[in-house]
Design an enzyme around this catalytic site. Structure first.
Site, PDB file in Angstrom:
ATOM      1  N   ARG A   1      31.399  16.915  21.877  1.00 34.93           N
ATOM      2  CA  ARG A   1      30.765  15.817  22.626  1.00 34.93           C
ATOM      3  C   ARG A   1      29.362  15.686  22.053  1.00 34.93           C
ATOM      4  O   ARG A   1      28.574  16.640  22.103  1.00 34.93           O
ATOM      5  CB  ARG A   1      30.718  16.127  24.116  1.00 34.93           C
ATOM      6  CG  ARG A   1      29.755  15.214  24.862  1.00 34.93           C
ATOM      7  CD  ARG A   1      29.912  15.286  26.350  1.00 34.93           C
ATOM      8  NE  ARG A   1      31.141  14.654  26.760  1.00 34.93           N
ATOM      9  CZ  ARG A   1      31.444  14.366  28.034  1.00 34.93           C
ATOM     10  NH1 ARG A   1      30.588  14.662  28.991  1.00 34.93           N
ATOM     11  NH2 ARG A   1      32.574  13.777  28.347  1.00 34.93           N
TER      12      ARG A   1
ATOM     13  N   HIS B   1      34.983   7.056  23.950  1.00 31.48           N
ATOM     14  CA  HIS B   1      35.480   8.179  24.770  1.00 31.48           C
ATOM     15  C   HIS B   1      37.016   8.092  24.815  1.00 31.48           C
ATOM     16  O   HIS B   1      37.619   7.827  25.852  1.00 31.48           O
ATOM     17  CB  HIS B   1      34.886   8.082  26.180  1.00 31.48           C
ATOM     18  CG  HIS B   1      34.978   9.351  26.978  1.00 31.48           C
ATOM     19  ND1 HIS B   1      35.488  10.530  26.472  1.00 31.48           N
ATOM     20  CD2 HIS B   1      34.603   9.629  28.263  1.00 31.48           C
ATOM     21  CE1 HIS B   1      35.427  11.470  27.408  1.00 31.48           C
ATOM     22  NE2 HIS B   1      34.898  10.949  28.498  1.00 31.48           N
TER      23      HIS B   1
ATOM     24  N   GLN C   1      39.312  10.040  27.422  1.00 28.25           N
ATOM     25  CA  GLN C   1      39.260   9.469  28.766  1.00 28.25           C
ATOM     26  C   GLN C   1      40.264   8.331  28.914  1.00 28.25           C
ATOM     27  O   GLN C   1      40.998   8.246  29.901  1.00 28.25           O
ATOM     28  CB  GLN C   1      37.846   8.950  29.056  1.00 28.25           C
ATOM     29  CG  GLN C   1      37.707   8.295  30.414  1.00 28.25           C
ATOM     30  CD  GLN C   1      37.870   9.296  31.536  1.00 28.25           C
ATOM     31  OE1 GLN C   1      37.191  10.315  31.557  1.00 28.25           O
ATOM     32  NE2 GLN C   1      38.774   9.036  32.474  1.00 28.25           N
TER      33      GLN C   1
ATOM     34  N   ASP D   1      31.856   2.067  35.424  1.00 28.86           N
ATOM     35  CA  ASP D   1      31.266   3.327  34.963  1.00 28.86           C
ATOM     36  C   ASP D   1      29.788   3.295  35.319  1.00 28.86           C
ATOM     37  O   ASP D   1      29.258   2.255  35.743  1.00 28.86           O
ATOM     38  CB  ASP D   1      31.497   3.471  33.438  1.00 28.86           C
ATOM     39  CG  ASP D   1      31.077   4.822  32.882  1.00 28.86           C
ATOM     40  OD1 ASP D   1      30.869   5.767  33.679  1.00 28.86           O
ATOM     41  OD2 ASP D   1      30.941   4.941  31.645  1.00 28.86           O
TER      42      ASP D   1
ATOM     43  N   CYS E   1      35.780   6.801  35.264  1.00 31.83           N
ATOM     44  CA  CYS E   1      35.945   8.057  34.509  1.00 31.83           C
ATOM     45  C   CYS E   1      35.258   9.228  35.197  1.00 31.83           C
ATOM     46  O   CYS E   1      35.602  10.374  34.934  1.00 31.83           O
ATOM     47  CB  CYS E   1      35.437   7.886  33.089  1.00 31.83           C
ATOM     48  SG  CYS E   1      33.658   7.582  32.966  1.00 31.83           S
TER      49      CYS E   1
ATOM     50  N   ARG F   1      43.211  14.083  32.608  1.00 35.07           N
ATOM     51  CA  ARG F   1      42.471  14.537  31.415  1.00 35.07           C
ATOM     52  C   ARG F   1      43.097  15.839  30.905  1.00 35.07           C
ATOM     53  O   ARG F   1      43.247  16.036  29.697  1.00 35.07           O
ATOM     54  CB  ARG F   1      40.995  14.789  31.773  1.00 35.07           C
ATOM     55  CG  ARG F   1      40.202  13.560  32.187  1.00 35.07           C
ATOM     56  CD  ARG F   1      39.965  12.623  31.043  1.00 35.07           C
ATOM     57  NE  ARG F   1      39.304  13.257  29.927  1.00 35.07           N
ATOM     58  CZ  ARG F   1      37.984  13.469  29.819  1.00 35.07           C
ATOM     59  NH1 ARG F   1      37.178  13.046  30.774  1.00 35.07           N
ATOM     60  NH2 ARG F   1      37.462  14.069  28.760  1.00 35.07           N
TER      61      ARG F   1
HETATM   62  N1   CP Z   1      34.693  11.613  32.438  1.00 34.39           N
HETATM   63  C1   CP Z   1      34.102  12.615  31.788  1.00 34.39           C
HETATM   64  O1   CP Z   1      34.156  12.726  30.575  1.00 34.39           O
HETATM   65  O2   CP Z   1      33.447  13.501  32.600  1.00 34.39           O
HETATM   66  P1   CP Z   1      32.471  14.667  32.161  1.00 34.39           P
HETATM   67  O3   CP Z   1      31.207  14.023  31.635  1.00 34.39           O
HETATM   68  O4   CP Z   1      32.239  15.452  33.398  1.00 34.39           O
HETATM   69  O5   CP Z   1      33.135  15.474  31.079  1.00 34.39           O
HETATM   70  N1  NVA Z   2      29.353   6.264  29.930  1.00 35.18           N
HETATM   71  C1  NVA Z   2      29.146   7.618  30.409  1.00 35.18           C
HETATM   72  C2  NVA Z   2      30.444   8.331  30.506  1.00 35.18           C
HETATM   73  C3  NVA Z   2      30.367   9.739  31.042  1.00 35.18           C
HETATM   74  C4  NVA Z   2      31.678  10.450  31.046  1.00 35.18           C
HETATM   75  C5  NVA Z   2      28.175   8.339  29.499  1.00 35.18           C
HETATM   76  O1  NVA Z   2      28.301   8.218  28.272  1.00 35.18           O
HETATM   77  O2  NVA Z   2      27.287   8.999  30.011  1.00 35.18           O
END
Ligand code: CP
Ligand code: NVA
Length: 308
Positions: free
Chosen positions: A107, A134, A137, A225, A266, A294
């Protein structure tokens, strides 16, 4: 090498195969204790590195538990505590990790970091979220939609809010799985042009509608989101809140869609910002199935990457 980097760059037959396997694995362990390992242990002897340069709850826990259920072991690494945070290049990190582990999930911020890691790793790399996408997701989201409503092909999905990284992956999925996608939000936060063009190139309808009530007409699924993603500066908070307030998902907005419309997010969600608690906890919401899926979908992604 099978990297899982983005939905638009992975063959749709492979994506469908991953979803089918996720459903099969979920069904096979229905009612089991969470810590019990699966009947098949294809990751036995494999080590998975989970690298986080941003916070995470779901991605971190679901990959970790998923790898263990498949018989593998995991290392959860925080970017700031690695030499990566002290000037070691991503390419060298990729080469070193590849000597120790069988699979890397990362990530990170820029998509270029993910690409550089994948180009220099000699083991598969999975995208666990970047500023631009993502994909894990949205695989879980497609699985969740189909679990509740059957095939997503031909459905109408409405995204209300910020045209961010998760929105981009939804657009990639629209193109790959054949569903229509309407974005409703302020013009300055429109989705990235690349994912819009990708979805349109596959023949699905992509609409931009500034009026959220009009946008949700005929919707099978409404998604939103956070208004401030992890890569957005805190200084943008006030401006974004002002711009996005009209796009909050409320019971009234849900009521303007199809009677059996689903709601997804998400997570993490900011209750009373992008969505009200009434919607989050209401009868249309499938957010916790979405979170659970997930686990199942990422187990299938890890198996696909390792061809096991
Ligand atoms: N939706 C998602 O990716 O959640 P986290 O940021 O908690 O991993
Ligand atoms: N759009 C959000 C998603 C988190 C899972 C971010 O990137 O912070």
């Amino acid at each position: 090498m099978r990297h899982f980097l983005d939905l638009h760059t992975t063959d749709v037959a492979e994506l469908r195969g991953i979803l089918d396997q996720a459903v099969a694995m979920k069904t096979a362990r229905a009612g089991w204790p969470k810590g019990r390992r699966d009947a098949e242990l294809p990751l036995d002897g494999h080590v998975v590195a989970l690298v986080f340069e941003k916070p995470s709850t779901r991605t971190r826990v679901s990959f970790d538990v998923g790898a263990r259920q498949l018989g593998g072991s995991t290392l959860v690494l925080s970017g700031g505590e690695m030499q990566l945070g002290h000037g070691e290049t991503i390419a060298d990190t990729a080469r070193v990790l590849s000597r120790f582990v069988d699979l890397i999930m990362i990530r990170t911020f820029e998509e270029a970091t993910l690409t550089e890691l994948a180009e220099n790793a000699s083991v598969p790399v999975i995208n666990g979220l970047t500023d631009a996408s993502h994909p894990c997701q949205i695989m879980a989201d497609v699985m969740t939609f189909e679990e509740h409503r059957g095939p997503i092909r031909g459905a109408k999905v409405v995204w209300s809010g910020d045209g961010n990284n998760v929105c981009s992956s939804f657009l990639h999925a629209a193109g790959q799985f054949g569903f229509d996608f309407t974005f409703t939000g302020p013009a300055s936060l429109d989705p990235a042009p690349g994912p819009v063009a990708f979805a349109r190139s596959k023949g699905v309808k992509v609409e931009i509608e500034r009026d959220p009530m009009k946008a949700v007409d005929g919707a099978d699924l409404i998604v939103t989101d956070t208004w401030l993603s992890m890569h957005d500066p805190q200084s943008a908070r006030e401006r974004r809140h002002t711009l996005l307030r009209p796009y909050q998902v409320t019971a009234k907005l849900m009521g303007a869609a199809k009677p059996d419309v689903l709601f997804m997010h998400c997570l993490p969600a900011h209750r009373s910002e992008e969505v009200t608690s009434r919607v989050m906890d209401g009868p249309h919401s499938v957010i916790f199935d979405e979170a659970e899926n997930r686990l199942h979908v990422q187990k299938a992604i890890m198996r696909w990457c390792l061809e096991v």
